[in-house]
Structures are given as structure tokens and as C-alpha cells.
Design a protein around this motif. Structure first.
Motif, mmCIF file in Angstrom:
data_model
loop_
_atom_site.group_PDB
_atom_site.id
_atom_site.type_symbol
_atom_site.label_atom_id
_atom_site.label_comp_id
_atom_site.label_asym_id
_atom_site.label_seq_id
_atom_site.Cartn_x
_atom_site.Cartn_y
_atom_site.Cartn_z
ATOM 1 N N VAL A 245 -18.549 48.330 74.763
ATOM 2 C CA VAL A 245 -19.048 49.261 73.875
ATOM 3 C C VAL A 245 -20.279 48.971 73.072
ATOM 4 N N GLU A 246 -20.835 50.055 72.633
ATOM 5 C CA GLU A 246 -21.926 49.886 71.701
ATOM 6 C C GLU A 246 -21.867 50.339 70.445
ATOM 7 N N PHE A 247 -22.692 49.567 69.472
ATOM 8 C CA PHE A 247 -22.534 50.066 68.070
ATOM 9 C C PHE A 247 -23.929 49.566 67.540
ATOM 10 N N ASP A 248 -24.404 50.266 66.203
ATOM 11 C CA ASP A 248 -25.629 49.803 65.696
ATOM 12 C C ASP A 248 -25.241 48.580 64.705
ATOM 13 N N VAL A 249 -26.138 47.336 65.174
ATOM 14 C CA VAL A 249 -25.803 46.158 64.753
ATOM 15 C C VAL A 249 -26.342 45.965 63.183
ATOM 16 N N ILE A 250 -27.444 46.939 63.019
ATOM 17 C CA ILE A 250 -27.791 46.803 61.607
ATOM 18 C C ILE A 250 -26.860 47.425 60.611
ATOM 19 N N ASP A 251 -26.460 48.502 60.789
ATOM 20 C CA ASP A 251 -25.464 49.183 60.140
ATOM 21 C C ASP A 251 -24.330 48.157 60.016
ATOM 22 N N PHE A 252 -23.876 47.581 60.902
ATOM 23 C CA PHE A 252 -22.848 46.628 61.173
ATOM 24 C C PHE A 252 -22.984 45.424 59.850
ATOM 25 N N TYR A 253 -24.174 44.827 60.019
ATOM 26 C CA TYR A 253 -24.459 43.614 59.111
ATOM 27 C C TYR A 253 -24.509 44.162 57.669
ATOM 28 N N HIS A 254 -25.287 45.370 57.633
ATOM 29 C CA HIS A 254 -25.462 45.960 56.207
ATOM 30 C C HIS A 254 -24.056 46.030 55.559
ATOM 31 N N ASN A 255 -23.189 46.794 56.283
ATOM 32 C CA ASN A 255 -21.909 46.959 55.746
ATOM 33 C C ASN A 255 -20.897 45.613 55.533
ATOM 34 N N GLU A 256 -21.519 44.397 55.939
ATOM 35 C CA GLU A 256 -20.931 43.427 56.017
ATOM 36 C C GLU A 256 -19.199 43.404 56.823
ATOM 37 N N SER A 257 -19.109 44.102 57.785
ATOM 38 C CA SER A 257 -18.040 44.311 58.405
ATOM 39 C C SER A 257 -17.496 43.035 59.167
ATOM 40 N N ARG A 258 -16.224 42.951 59.495
ATOM 41 C CA ARG A 258 -15.610 42.057 60.407
ATOM 42 C C ARG A 258 -14.654 42.499 61.488
ATOM 43 N N ILE A 259 -14.741 41.931 62.587
ATOM 44 C CA ILE A 259 -14.125 42.444 63.620
ATOM 45 C C ILE A 259 -13.412 41.265 64.234
ATOM 46 N N PHE A 260 -11.904 41.594 64.312
ATOM 47 C CA PHE A 260 -11.070 40.631 64.986
ATOM 48 C C PHE A 260 -10.463 41.062 66.088
ATOM 49 N N GLY A 261 -10.447 40.151 67.203
ATOM 50 C CA GLY A 261 -9.706 40.492 68.309
ATOM 51 C C GLY A 261 -8.341 39.763 68.318
#
Length: 321
Positions: A245-261
Motif C-alpha cells: 500500500v501507499e500513503f502520504d508519510v507527511i500527513d501520517f507524521y503530522h497527524n501523529e498516527s499509529r499503526i498496529f499489525g
């Protein structure tokens, strides 16, 4: 004892009814007479050769409910339930009349559930609890969006979230059946083919979901990620449609999101036992409803049971040795 076994990978026709030696108890191992064992989609994939590390020949099956036949005095005759990411793959599993099982992993099943119903809970509720509670730390008052809420895992997530005092949004191709636990409990429904992030934010006043549990993954990964509130947590358990998958890494860290597998196969019988013990009070109190049993089959009809699961039967399929 009688058991279902496969010696090569393929479709359910590879399953054979075999007569194997009875498992033997020892200081660390009890013997359980299996009263019921559900068939999970992962069992079908296992026979098909789609699960890594499976050693042949193998008796498949992960979930079970049964009675302790040999073991410590305090456990003899006890009605127990169990599951694990090792049994059915690295060790012989539950689609048999008996199973050798670690004494340390024994858990008494909920007293208000019969064996067939108890056997249909394990994998779905264990991964739901692992993702929502253990990893995401879902707390009362938070909003959770459940991608694939109409499925077995999604329905379990909905129940756990509502019992913890959360607002629950269902994201799916169609609304969950009103007769299902998910259909009765959800607060909002968002069609999977809609602009999911926009709808989630509209329904939350622009905030987004504190937690998104994505039981679909792959094609739904990016919409799920974009639906998160600031510092939101995304739980992924699958990769439907595509695994990269692809995603915007800048949006990701600006939102301070967390991903768990979250992978239930990483939980052996002992780790699974701890989560099942946490689930018992919820079932005994009525906070959680068990899944609907669609059909039961004797061991000699295991192929038909596996074929039913492969076709996507609504409700759970159970073997009754």
C-alpha cells in the motif's frame, strides 16, 4: 482416535478421515476430549497451503471446546475452551476426537455457553481483543470505526467496543444484519464505497475516529488511515486485494498516527488462554453475544464443512467429534 488429516496441500478434498494414536498426558500436558471445534477461514487456507510454516502431515483446527479427560485432579472433567496460533499448523490441531494441550493453557469455558457455541468464539474474539484492547488501548468515550463490521472479527470488535463504552461506526459494503450483534449495536454506518474519511469526519464533527480497526486491509488501508483523529490508532489484520500500500508519510507524521499489525497466529495456546480468560466474564454477563452457528458436521463430513466455509457461509461452521 479419529481425526481429520491432510498430507498434501490443496482444496478440501485433500482432507482424510484418519485413525491416529491417542495423545498421551504428561506433567505439563492434559488430554482433552473435543466436543466441538469450529472451522475458520484460516483452517481452509492452511489446507490450501496459504499459511506459512505448516508442517505435514497435519491435523488442522484452532478453536475448540471440550472436557479434560486426563490431567491434574483439579481439572479432570472440567469444561474448557481454547485456541492458539501453533495448533493446527506446527502441532496437531482440534479437528479430532482428542488433543494434547498444555495444562498452563487450560481455561474454563463460559458456563452459559454450550460446547458448539464456545468453540466458535476463539480466533475472532481473540484477535478483536488483541487489536482493540491490548494494542490500541481503546477507552470509554472514544469513537472506533470498524472496517468489515459485518464479518466475524468485525462483529467481535463491535461488541468489545460497545461493552467498553465507545461509539461504534460500521464501515462495510452493506449494513450489518439487524439481527446480528453488530447490527444491533452500531451507532453509525458508512458504506465502503463512499468517501469513507469524509463521512467519518462528518459524523465526528470533523475530528475523525480515535481508533480504526481494519479487518479488510489492502484496498481499505488508505481510507482507514485517513479516517483517524489526531494521534489515532489504526489496527490492521488483513491485506485484501493487495498486500503493498501507499500513503502520504507527511500527513501520517503530522497527524501523529499509529499503526498496529495484529496477528492471532503469533499467539500460542498460552498467550491465547490469557485473552480467553479476559473474555469469559463478558459472555457470562451477557455483555457479549456468541456468533450464530450456521451448521454442524460430524468428522466424517469435514470436507463438506470446509467447503461451506470456503464459499463464505453466513454464520459459523462447527465440527462435532
Amino acid at each position: 482416535m479419529r481425526a481429520i488429516q491432510f498430507t498434501e496441500f490443496g482444496d478440501p478434498s485433500k482432507l482424510q478421515l484418519a485413525t491416529l494414536l491417542d495423545p498421551q498426558p504428561d506433567e505439563a500436558t492434559a488430554v482433552i476430549r473435543i466436543k466441538a471445534a469450529s472451522v475458520n477461514p484460516s483452517d481452509v487456507k492452511n489446507v490450501a497451503g496459504q499459511m506459512e510454516h505448516t508442517v505435514l502431515p497435519r491435523v488442522p483446527g484452532r478453536d475448540f471446546s471440550g472436557i479434560v479427560e486426563h490431567g491434574p485432579a483439579e481439572w479432570l472433567g472440567a469444561e474448557v475452551w481454547g485456541t492458539g496460533g501453533d495448533i493446527g499448523f506446527l502441532e496437531d490441531g482440534t479437528h479430532a476426537e482428542r488433543i494434547a494441550f498444555p495444562i498452563a493453557s487450560l481455561v474454563r469455558k463460559p458456563t452459559n455457553l454450550d460446547h458448539a457455541t464456545a468453540s466458535a468464539i476463539g480466533v475472532n474474539f481473540v484477535i478483536a481483543w488483541l487489536g482493540t484492547v491490548t494494542y490500541a488501548g481503546l477507552a470509554a468515550g472514544e469513537t472506533i470505526a470498524v472496517v468489515g463490521a459485518g464479518g466475524g472479527v468485525g462483529g467481535a470488535v463491535v461488541q468489545i467496543a460497545k461493552a467498553r463504552g465507545c461509539r461504534v461506526m460500521a464501515i462495510d459494503r452493506r449494513p450489518p444484519s439487524p439481527e446480528s450483534p453488530a447490527g444491533r449495536l452500531i451507532d453509525d454506518y458508512v458504506p465502503a464505497d463512499a468517501d469513507v474519511p469524509a463521512e467519518v469526519r462528518r459524523l465526528t464533527g470533523g475530528t475523525g475516529a480515535s481508533v480504526v480497526f481494519d479487518a479488510v486491509g489492502g484496498v481499505m488501508f488508505e481510507p482507514a488511515l485517513l479516517s483517524l483523529a489526531h494521534r489515532g490508532r489504526l489496527v490492521e489484520i488483513s491485506g485484501t486485494g493487495k498486500r503493498r500500500v501507499e500513503f502520504d508519510v507527511i500527513d501520517f507524521y503530522h497527524n501523529e498516527s499509529r499503526i498496529f499489525g495484529a496477528d492471532s497466529r503469533k499467539l500460542d495456546t498460552s498467550a491465547s488462554a490469557a485473552l480467553l480468560a479476559d473474555l469469559v466474564p463478558g459472555f457470562e454477563s451477557g455483555a457479549y453475544s456468541p456468533p450464530v452457528i450456521a451448521a454442524t458436521y460430524p468428522l466424517e463430513e469435514a470436507r463438506a464443512a470446509y467447503e461451506a466455509v470456503a464459499k463464505g457461509t453466513a454464520g459459523r461452521v462447527v465440527l462435532t467429534p
